[in-house]
Each structure stands twice: as C-alpha cells, then as structure tokens.
Write an enzyme that holds these catalytic residues in place. Structure first.
Site, mmCIF file in Angstrom:
data_model
loop_
_atom_site.group_PDB
_atom_site.id
_atom_site.type_symbol
_atom_site.label_atom_id
_atom_site.label_comp_id
_atom_site.label_asym_id
_atom_site.label_seq_id
_atom_site.Cartn_x
_atom_site.Cartn_y
_atom_site.Cartn_z
ATOM 1 N N GLU A 68 0.800 -1.231 0.000
ATOM 2 C CA GLU A 68 0.000 0.000 0.000
ATOM 3 C C GLU A 68 0.828 1.274 0.000
ATOM 4 O O GLU A 68 0.528 2.200 -0.748
ATOM 5 C CB GLU A 68 -0.948 0.019 1.212
ATOM 6 C CG GLU A 68 -1.711 1.334 1.256
ATOM 7 C CD GLU A 68 -2.815 1.391 2.274
ATOM 8 O OE1 GLU A 68 -2.840 0.568 3.200
ATOM 9 O OE2 GLU A 68 -3.659 2.287 2.129
ATOM 10 N N ASP A 85 -0.673 -5.116 3.167
ATOM 11 C CA ASP A 85 -1.200 -3.934 3.857
ATOM 12 C C ASP A 85 -0.505 -3.887 5.215
ATOM 13 O O ASP A 85 -0.750 -4.737 6.078
ATOM 14 C CB ASP A 85 -2.729 -4.039 4.025
ATOM 15 C CG ASP A 85 -3.338 -2.692 4.377
ATOM 16 O OD1 ASP A 85 -2.613 -1.856 4.950
ATOM 17 O OD2 ASP A 85 -4.530 -2.490 4.088
ATOM 18 N N ILE A 87 -0.664 -1.795 7.770
ATOM 19 C CA ILE A 87 -1.678 -1.656 8.825
ATOM 20 C C ILE A 87 -3.014 -1.488 8.117
ATOM 21 O O ILE A 87 -3.232 -0.498 7.415
ATOM 22 C CB ILE A 87 -1.450 -0.414 9.734
ATOM 23 C CG1 ILE A 87 -0.091 -0.468 10.423
ATOM 24 C CG2 ILE A 87 -2.569 -0.338 10.792
ATOM 25 C CD1 ILE A 87 0.159 0.702 11.392
ATOM 26 N N ASP A 88 -3.890 -2.444 8.269
ATOM 27 C CA ASP A 88 -5.252 -2.283 7.770
ATOM 28 C C ASP A 88 -6.096 -1.840 8.962
ATOM 29 O O ASP A 88 -6.241 -2.590 9.936
ATOM 30 C CB ASP A 88 -5.787 -3.591 7.178
ATOM 31 C CG ASP A 88 -7.153 -3.372 6.559
ATOM 32 O OD1 ASP A 88 -7.268 -2.534 5.658
ATOM 33 O OD2 ASP A 88 -8.114 -4.022 7.006
ATOM 34 N N THR A 90 -5.796 1.868 9.753
ATOM 35 C CA THR A 90 -4.934 2.955 10.250
ATOM 36 C C THR A 90 -5.736 3.993 11.039
ATOM 37 O O THR A 90 -5.244 4.537 12.028
ATOM 38 C CB THR A 90 -4.205 3.625 9.060
ATOM 39 O OG1 THR A 90 -3.398 2.624 8.431
ATOM 40 C CG2 THR A 90 -3.309 4.759 9.509
ATOM 41 N N ASP A 213 -6.443 -4.616 0.854
ATOM 42 C CA ASP A 213 -7.470 -4.799 1.891
ATOM 43 C C ASP A 213 -8.066 -6.208 1.849
ATOM 44 O O ASP A 213 -8.517 -6.724 2.879
ATOM 45 C CB ASP A 213 -8.634 -3.817 1.694
ATOM 46 C CG ASP A 213 -8.206 -2.365 1.753
ATOM 47 O OD1 ASP A 213 -7.350 -2.034 2.578
ATOM 48 O OD2 ASP A 213 -8.754 -1.550 0.972
#
Ligand code: IPD
Ligand code: CA
Ligand code: CA
Length: 269
Positions: A68, A85, A87-88, A90, A213
C-alpha cells in the site's frame, strides 16, 4: 504442506511488523499524514511495510511486491506477487481503537495461494493456504452454517474517501437493519473478512476497497468454505473495489440486496 516456507516467512514478517506497530501504539508518538481525504498514514504504517518487504525479499528475491505505502494500484504482474497492507485499520490505530491488522497475501499467476491476517491488538492470527483450509491461531475454522438472513450478523465498512454512492449505501444499510440481526463496522476490511471466515459474521460487503485490503482475507474465507465475488457476481473483486462475501446463501442474499439498491453501472468500477 505446499507453500509452508512462504507461510512461515509471512508469519515472521507479520510478527516483526506487529512488534513495530505495538511499540508505536504504546509510545503514542507518531506523525499522522493525510494521503487524501480521510486517508491516513502514520510512521508505523511506513516502518511496518519496510520490515515486511525486507523479510519477504530476503527469502524470495525474485517475487514481486504490491504494497500500500510504496506501490501504485496497478494490475498484478505475472508470476508471484506479495500483496501487503502494513496496517489495515490505520484510522483505528491513530485513534487508539484496538482493531488494526497486518495483511499479507501471496498470489501466483493471478490466484491467491497464501493469506495471513494478524490483528495486532488481540494477536488473533488468521492463515490460509490454497487447498489446505483456514486457521485461527492454528485451529481450523469454518464459515457460519446459518443460511437465514434474519438471524445473521453482517459486517461492512463505511466509505470515507469517495462518497458519491453514499445515498445508495444508506438505502442498503436500512435494508440490512430491517432484514438481519444487525450490522457491524469494525474499520479493518481484512479483519472483517476473517470474521466471516470464522463464522462471527454470516456475510460482508463494502465498496471503495483496494487489493491489499482483500487479498489475504478473501482466501481465508474461501478456504473456510465461504465465497467471495464482486457486486455483479463476478471475479473482479481484487481490483474492482467492490466485494461481497459470506457463506454462499448469505452472499447470494447480500448480492441481491446490493443489486436492488444500486444502478447497474454503479455495480462496477
Ligand atoms: C481501510 C480499512 C477500512 C476500509 C477502508 C480501507 P486502511 O484500510 O480496511 O475498514 O473501510 O476502505 O481503506 O486505509 O486502514 O489500510
Ligand atoms: Ca487497508
Ligand atoms: Ca493500510
């Protein structure tokens, strides 16, 4: 087991990334930048992504990476691609709301082969390898067997970047409130999909999503006996920005409700 080295390496990368994220979470000292409207990125996202890429590239130097914070949202190159990802969730992380994940998937020749989602705050680790089933903290999981919408719990996300379909979305939301046990919006699509995989949610839908995601969570659902499609019922859910998932009955129910609430041209990107 096939892809055992890949899964082990993804676990190691997620665990190292998780330590970085936890350190930032406990220090509470990180910069928050905006990539676009309501689109947050923190130091923790960037550092987590660098660590994951470093570990994966060291183990598999010939593989591609789609991540990402450092890749354009393009098409998948041929061969093996790690979709990351860092941090999915954030926005959750930035607001100290404890639901944020590391999501790592390996796709090969346009097909998902390995999926891992680690929810950092609770350390719930969801994993799947194509053809080998799905697991939560090592224990096999299955999607819910409940086929009745009226006693189902549905997961979704609220779009916050592109709001042009919000009126249709609210119409759909109203139907869900009327026809199901309820709707939940945890704020991390990767984990939402895993909640379908382990039977907490019977179904899930959202629009405005990116490949990172959904790349891991979707395989985890499929390997737990569930189904995933785009809003036309097709296969374009990785780049198509629209996804619906569940056990097959609830996926069919959700798909029909979505198609009733949106114009045909709104069902695709
Ligand atoms: C977001 C989360 C959220 C979803 C957004 C995503 P991010 O990812 O998955 O649940 O509603 O569309 O962008 O930006 O936190 O990685
Ligand atoms: Ca995300
Ligand atoms: Ca992210």
């Amino acid at each position: 087991m096939k892809y055992s080295n890949e899964l082990a390496t993804a676990k190691k990368a997620a665990s190292e990334a998780s330590k970085i994220i936890q350190k930032y979470a406990s220090d509470q000292s990180f910069d928050i930048d905006l990539k676009g409207k309501n689109d947050l990125v923190t130091d923790a996202d960037v550092e987590s992504e660098q660590k994951i890429i470093q570990i994966l590239q060291q183990a598999f130097p010939d593989d591609h990476v789609l991540a990402e914070e450092s890749s354009a949202k393009s098409t998948l190159p041929a061969g093996r691609v790690w979709i990351i990802d860092p941090i999915d969730g954030t926005t959750n992380f930035a607001h100290k709301f404890p639901r944020y994940c590391v999501s790592i998937a390996l796709w090969e020749d346009q097909q998902p082969k390995v999926g891992l989602v680690l929810e950092v705050a609770s350390q719930e680790l969801f994993t799947a390898v194509k053809g080998e089933g799905a697991r939560l903290n090592g224990k096999e999981i299955q999607v819910s067997k409940n086929t009745d919408p009226s006693s189902s719990l549905i997961g979704t996300g609220f779009p916050y970047r592109s709001l042009h379909l919000v009126d249709n979305y609210l119409q759909l939301f109203k139907r869900m409130m009327d026809k199901t046990h309820g709707v939940r919006r945890p704020g991390t699509a990767a984990w939402d999909l895993c909640n379908v995989a382990c039977g907490r949610f019977e179904g899930f839908y959202e629009y405005g999503l990116s490949p990172w995601d959904v790349a891991a969570g979707s395989l985890i659902i499929q390997e737990a006996g569930g189904v995933v499609c785009d809003w036309e019922g097709g296969e374009n859910w990785l780049f198509g920005e629209r996804i619906v998932a569940g056990n097959s009955s609830l996926r069919d129910f959700l798909l029909k409700e979505i198609q009733d609430c949106f114009e045909p041209e709104q069902l695709r990107k």
